[in-house]
Design an enzyme around this catalytic site. Structure first.
Site, PDB file in Angstrom:
ATOM      1  N   ASP A  69      85.530  -0.760  62.145  1.00  0.00           N
ATOM      2  CA  ASP A  69      86.469   0.054  62.916  1.00  0.00           C
ATOM      3  C   ASP A  69      86.608  -0.564  64.309  1.00  0.00           C
ATOM      4  OD1 ASP A  69      87.960   2.570  63.312  1.00  0.00           O
ATOM      5  OD2 ASP A  69      86.424   2.878  64.828  1.00  0.00           O
ATOM      6  N   THR A 102      93.079   0.873  64.823  1.00  0.00           N
ATOM      7  CA  THR A 102      92.545   0.378  66.084  1.00  0.00           C
ATOM      8  C   THR A 102      92.377  -1.138  66.075  1.00  0.00           C
ATOM      9  OG1 THR A 102      90.370   0.921  65.238  1.00  0.00           O
ATOM     10  CG2 THR A 102      91.359   2.468  66.716  1.00  0.00           C
ATOM     11  N   THR A 103      92.025  -1.687  64.905  1.00  0.00           N
ATOM     12  CA  THR A 103      91.886  -3.132  64.842  1.00  0.00           C
ATOM     13  C   THR A 103      93.255  -3.785  64.993  1.00  0.00           C
ATOM     14  OG1 THR A 103      90.199  -2.687  63.200  1.00  0.00           O
ATOM     15  CG2 THR A 103      90.769  -4.967  63.557  1.00  0.00           C
ATOM     16  N   ASP A 400      88.871   8.583  60.220  1.00  0.00           N
ATOM     17  CA  ASP A 400      90.140   7.837  60.188  1.00  0.00           C
ATOM     18  C   ASP A 400      91.096   8.447  59.171  1.00  0.00           C
ATOM     19  OD1 ASP A 400      89.098   6.210  62.034  1.00  0.00           O
ATOM     20  OD2 ASP A 400      89.148   4.363  60.861  1.00  0.00           O
TER      21      ASP A 400
END
Lengths: 537, 554
Positions: A69, A102-103, A400
């Protein structure tokens, strides 16, 4: 600090403690900023996508985190460089707002910066680059809106939601069980969602994890799970049709807050005191009993005496229940939190179908399940896993997925994943670039190149040749005019992401592109970095 | 041997005379160089990290100079005018520093040639006075115009101000919001009535203007979630009372003789708090806010009665709320009469990003507005806040003075032309000096060009030609790199900003020119004595501890 000298050769002291400050300015500043940010982005590139790798991070205290994450990795990395910190915040804000992707946002920002560096080397003014990126960003957003599709779901059929949630989890360790977890998440969301206002308070979904068992054993509890055990070993372990008394006062003689002192000067008085104390306990337990309650949850501890009395009265009691849990239980069971014994009444009791203590595996761990509550508006996802790390990662993955589903309920539009939407945007942006006159054209074209970074990282991580894949995909998208074609990461033999069931929310994609562009603009606009010497070297 | 006369303490540094003046000017130049590149829509930002590692990214001249912590006495003057410009008009902080720096730079050659500083400053003052007069003629007044026209003027001024900021991409949206916020205020336009809140996450375009008060959900106790989160036309009570079960007096002690009395004490304590709570409920209030804590007992009590409560509300938010809703803060719950209870149309708790916010909209009394800024990172939002503050100030000042001048360097070029014309009509040294003032004015358009990477000489020549043929509103169009009528391209600035820039810069320049000697005390006292007014830097306390640039312990 750049020093200047007067005609006698003495340095001007213009700034406070100037000798300890460093200043980089002009293009050098931009360049060094970009390099720092890019390095960080590169670390994350390998974590992107279903075949992305995990990072193992050890904190100062020796705690180990294994995750892919983006936000968590960056947070644990504890970066020093001030521009790199901006990247960390970028991931964080994607996490706060959307919870997923997020990545992707960091990789995209890194790619944009890389392209910006090329443009800077060609001598294009940074603000021109920003402007170009801004325009390109608008084009992307339009394109995303165009290619987005609305998915339909209701409480009984939610296949598409499952697919979307599974996409989120596909890149995590938990992907083997993604179907099961996805369904758990969706059911959880459905039970707390306020469809009218499209508002979902994720606080109402408690994610609890316990080491032991496998992920398959994870369940959705229609109620609350308390990581506590029953206060007395001989109390009943399960109660049906529970009436729960939720207390925030301890089973103790009440203590006035004002300083007080009880003078005891004779044996009689001492006996009185003891009697009074016992009287209190008896009275308290009696009140609870009289109200018809058969389960007692208390925020504080009990005296042994009280514990014994509770047991004798056949009550199931739990002590030291945390404030948050107390609140959740109260909401779930329609109970009222009772601050003092004199206020106990039947009306204020919470109701649940079943309260039971469950022991897990061979460990001595016990948890208490409060199920079938009067109001199902609070649920718990109870995760099991082989190790603490696995449970933690599962918790993050579930978070998530929950966010993903929440976003879909807010906005039902989706785009297809697997880099397909990025390629579609990239094509749209390059097309747009040809129509723009002026230096911005170059910036816009570079934006398109930066968008390719996502599919190419996906391809790389899946062991495909990125250039080949990308070329083929772009050609195919243009030829077939089909924006659903993306990288076949899992080797399923089809490029159509609809068939692969790779769904992402439109909100998340839009946000990624907007946030990344915003950050890049900010970094490009900085031409002067002034800070303490040690921090900059 | 003749006895040495010791006049000053050892270690005191003095310098005087012409060379000193020149060196002061050079020091100012160094400061100007730092902020110069932030001017205009193509200006860049500065990233400043302080000792504690806090990072600020800013484009605002006053903020940068404040963070730089300038200690050179002459250069500090420039930092001060930027600060005063910020306080007075909010915008133009970079311009004022750049212009003052240029005036000083151009006076250097006169000083070197032996012109007395007094003559220089006299001429500058004269020139400044003339420019202000001209500025008044050039400005377009909208006092008598229709509200729509006023609206456009204000929006344009706000846009021009936002042009150079990080949020320039969304300037139309923000300008509109700013104008809306400021126009919704009362005639006295107290800027404190505009709140700015920041919520990380989301993109800039998710920022919103709330017509009313909004603040973050405060710390809450168990039971809070059971309270209703939405009301229409609720009664609002604002308190400065701690609603907690606690000892009434700090050091009071009770002696109890028998166990029967014990329960009495306990009950007495409970009845105190219950009494308070009952009184609040009796007013029919639906929203209870307190500056002090509202404990778990009270939270649950209110939850039981479907009342919303929030404790530890930040004071400034509570103040705005009171003004807006008509509630007044009560330090006791006795006599909660109708006139101290406020109301609003809608109260709601809503999710903003990762936070929950309390919204109070449709307030009947004083008008108030709250910006909720969204953005990717803290620095970004901080800079947005500063930019919005600038824009708010600009709009506020324009509303009062309702005069605008064309921006983009147009007005400076025009003033420069007028001053040159005037200079030709007079005799003596002032002729040269006023021409110099005129030349210095050109620094603004020149810097705008330089920052945008344009050929400044070329463009200034074009501008001069246009202005000579009486096209007074021609300035630089930085999007194309050409010249244009900035009045038409909607680059408007409030004339007040320009007026203040001119007068403040002239004042500062004259002041610096008139200093011919500086006496600096020994270093150890430096922080606290002569120039310490701007706040002490960390680690400087205790003066004489030999704290000369010693490294901080790691």
């Amino acid at each position: 600090m750049s020093l200047i000298f007067d005609e006698y050769g003495r340095p001007y002291i213009i700034l406070q403690e100037q000798e300890r400050k460093t200043r980089i300015k002009g293009l050098d500043a931009i360049r060094s900023n970009i390099t720092a940010a890019r390095t960080l982005a590169r670390t994350l590139t390998t974590s992107l996508g279903p075949k992305g790798m995990d990072k193992m991070l050890q904190s100062q205290d020796g705690d180990v985190t294994v995750t892919n994450d983006g936000a968590t990795i960056l947070k644990e990395m504890d970066v020093e460089n001030q521009v790199a910190k901006l990247m960390v915040e970028l991931a964080q804000s994607q996490d706060d707002e959307i919870g997923d992707g997020t990545t992707g946002v960091v990789v995209l920002a890194g790619a944009l910066l890389e392209q910006a560096l090329i443009l800077l080397d060609r001598g294009i003014h940074p603000t021109k680059i920003s402007e170009g990126f801004d325009k390109a960003c608008e084009v992307c957003l339009d394109k995303l809106e165009q290619i987005s599709q609305k998915i339909e779901f209701n409480e009984n059929s939610y296949d598409d939601l499952v697919k979307a949630a599974m996409t989120t989890m596909s890149s995590k360790v938990v992907n083997r069980y993604s179907q099961q977890l996805a369904e758990i998440c969706i059911k959880a969301i459905f039970s707390v969602a306020d469809f009218e206002r499209k508002d979902i308070n994720l606080d109402l979904i408690k994610v609890e994890g316990k080491v032991g068992g496998t992920l398959e054993d994870s369940v959705l509890v229609n109620g609350i799970v308390l990581d506590k055990d029953v206060s007395h070993p001989q109390m009943p372990k399960a109660v049906d049709n529970a009436k729960i008394c939720i207390l925030t006062c301890p089973f103790e003689p009440p203590k006035p807050k004002t300083k007080h002192k009880l003078d005891i000067d004779s044996v009689e008085k001492y006996r009185d005191l003891q009697k009074a104390e016992q009287e209190y306990f008896r009275d308290m337990v009696q009140r609870v009993k009289d109200s018809g309650a058969n389960v007692v949850l208390c925020q504080w501890g009990f005296d042994d005496e009280a514990n014994h009395l509770l047991y004798q009265n056949g009550l199931l009691a739990v002590r030291w229940v945390g404030g948050v849990e107390i609140e959740l239980v109260a909401m779930a069971t329609h109970g009222r939190i009772i601050p003092r014994f004199s206020e106990i009444s039947e009306k204020k009791l919470g109701r649940a179908g079943k309260v039971r203590e469950v022991s897990l595996g061979t460990t001595h761990d016990h948890v208490i399940f409060i199920e079938d509550c009067a109001n199902s508006k609070a649920v718990t996802i109870f995760l099991r896993g082989g190790s603490k790390m696995a449970v933690d990662e599962a918790k993050r993955s579930v978070h998530d997925a929950l966010c993903q589903v929440r976003n879909l309920i807010r906005d039902q539009r989706i785009v297809y994943g697997g880099g397909s939407s990025e390629i579609a945007c990239s094509l749209a942006v390059s097309e747009f670039a040809d129509k723009v006159s002026g230096v911005e054209q170059y910036a816009i074209r570079c934006f398109a190149d930066a968008l390719d970074a996502i599919p190419s990282a996906l391809a790389d991580n899946s062991g495909l040749s990125s250039l080949e894949t990308l070329g083929a995909l772009k050609a195919a998208q243009t030829k077939q005019n089909n924006s659903r074609l993306g990288v076949d990461c899992l080797g399923l033999g089809t490029l159509d992401m609809k068939e692969q069931n790779v769904y992402e929310t439109l909100l998340s994609k839009k946000q990624q592109i907007q946030l990344a562009t915003q950050l890049v603009k900010m970094i490009l606009k900085i031409d002067d970095v002034i800070g303490p010497t040690d921090a900059l070297t | 041997m003749a006895p040495q006369i010791l006049l000053l303490k050892e270690g005191t540094d003095t310098s005087e005379g012409k060379s000193h003046l020149i060196s002061n000017i050079n020091a100012c130049q160094a400061v100007v160089d730092i902020v110069r590149t932030t001017l205009g829509p193509r200006g860049m930002d500065k990233l400043i990290q302080d000792d504690k590692g806090k990072v600020t990214v800013s484009n605002d001249g006053a903020t940068i100079l404040k963070l730089l912590d300038v200690v050179h006495p002459a250069a500090k003057m420039l930092a001060d005018i930027a600060k005063s410009q910020d306080a007075e008009v909010g915008d133009g902080t970079t311009s004022v520093v750049v212009f003052a720096g240029e005036l000083l730079k151009n006076s250097k050659e006169f000083i070197e040639e032996g012109v007395h500083p007094q003559i220089i400053s006299k001429a500058y003052r004269k020139a400044c006075e003339l420019s202000l007069q001209h500025l008044n003629h050039l400005a377009i007044d909208i006092a008598g115009k229709s509200p729509e026209e006023k609206q456009t003027l204000l929006e344009r001024c706000a846009q021009t101000c936002l042009n150079s900021k990080l949020i320039a991409g969304k300037k139309e949206m923000f300008a509109k919001m700013v104008v809306e916020a400021v126009s919704s205020l009362d005639p006295d336009m107290d800027i404190a009535m505009v709140g700015i809140k920041k919520v990380q996450g989301g993109s800039l375009s998710d920022s919103q203007l709330v017509k009313g008060v909004a603040f973050k959900k405060t710390f809450s106790y168990a039971g809070f979630e059971q309270q209703p989160k939405k009301f229409t036309n609720p009664k609002i009570v604002a308190l400065n009372v701690e609603l907690e079960l606690k000892s009434e007096k700090e050091n009071a002690e009770v002696r109890i003789e028998s166990t029967q009395d014990y329960q009495g004490i306990v009950d007495a304590e409970w009845s105190i708090i219950y009494d308070k709570l009952e009184k609040i409920v009796a007013t029919g209030a639906k929203v209870v806010l307190s500056k002090l804590a509202i404990g778990d007992l009270a939270t649950q009590y209110f939850a039981d009665r479907d009342i919303f409560c929030a404790g530890r509300v930040p004071e400034e938010d509570l103040k705005r709320l009171m003004k807006a809703t008509g509630a007044s803060m009560q330090s006791t719950v006795n006599k909660l009469t109708e006139d101290v209870i406020g109301t609003c149309e809608v109260f709601e708790e809503k999710q903003v990003g990762n936070e929950r916010y309390n919204f109070f909209t449709g307030c009947p009394y004083a008008k108030t507005a709250t910006f909720i800024i969204r953005g990717g990172s803290e620095q970004f939002m901080d800079e947005t806040e500063r930019s919005l503050h600038d824009a708010i100030m600009v709009v506020k000042r324009t509303l009062k003075h309702s005069k605008a001048v064309p921006g983009g360097g147009a007005v400076e070029m025009e003033l420069s032309k007028l001053l040159r014309e005037y200079a030709r009509t007079i005799h003596g040294k002032s002729q040269l000096l006023i021409s110099t003032f005129a030349k210095s004015l050109e620094i603004i358009p020149r810097t705008l060009c330089e920052n945008a990477g344009l050929d400044a000489t070329d463009i200034l020549n074009k501008l001069r030609a246009k202005h000579a043929s009486n096209l007074s509103s021609v300035g630089i169009d930085l999007t194309t790199g050409e010249i244009c009528d900035t009045w038409k391209s909607m680059v408007w600035e409030p004339s007040l900003v320009k007026m203040n820039v001119l007068s403040a810069a002239t004042e500062a320049a004259c002041l610096i020119l008139q200093v011919d000697e500086t006496i600096k005390n020994a270093q150890s006292n430096q922080g606290s004595d002569s120039f310490g007014a701007g706040g002490l830097p960390g680690g400087r306390r205790g003066g004489g501890a030999g704290g000369r640039g010693r490294g901080r312990p790691f």
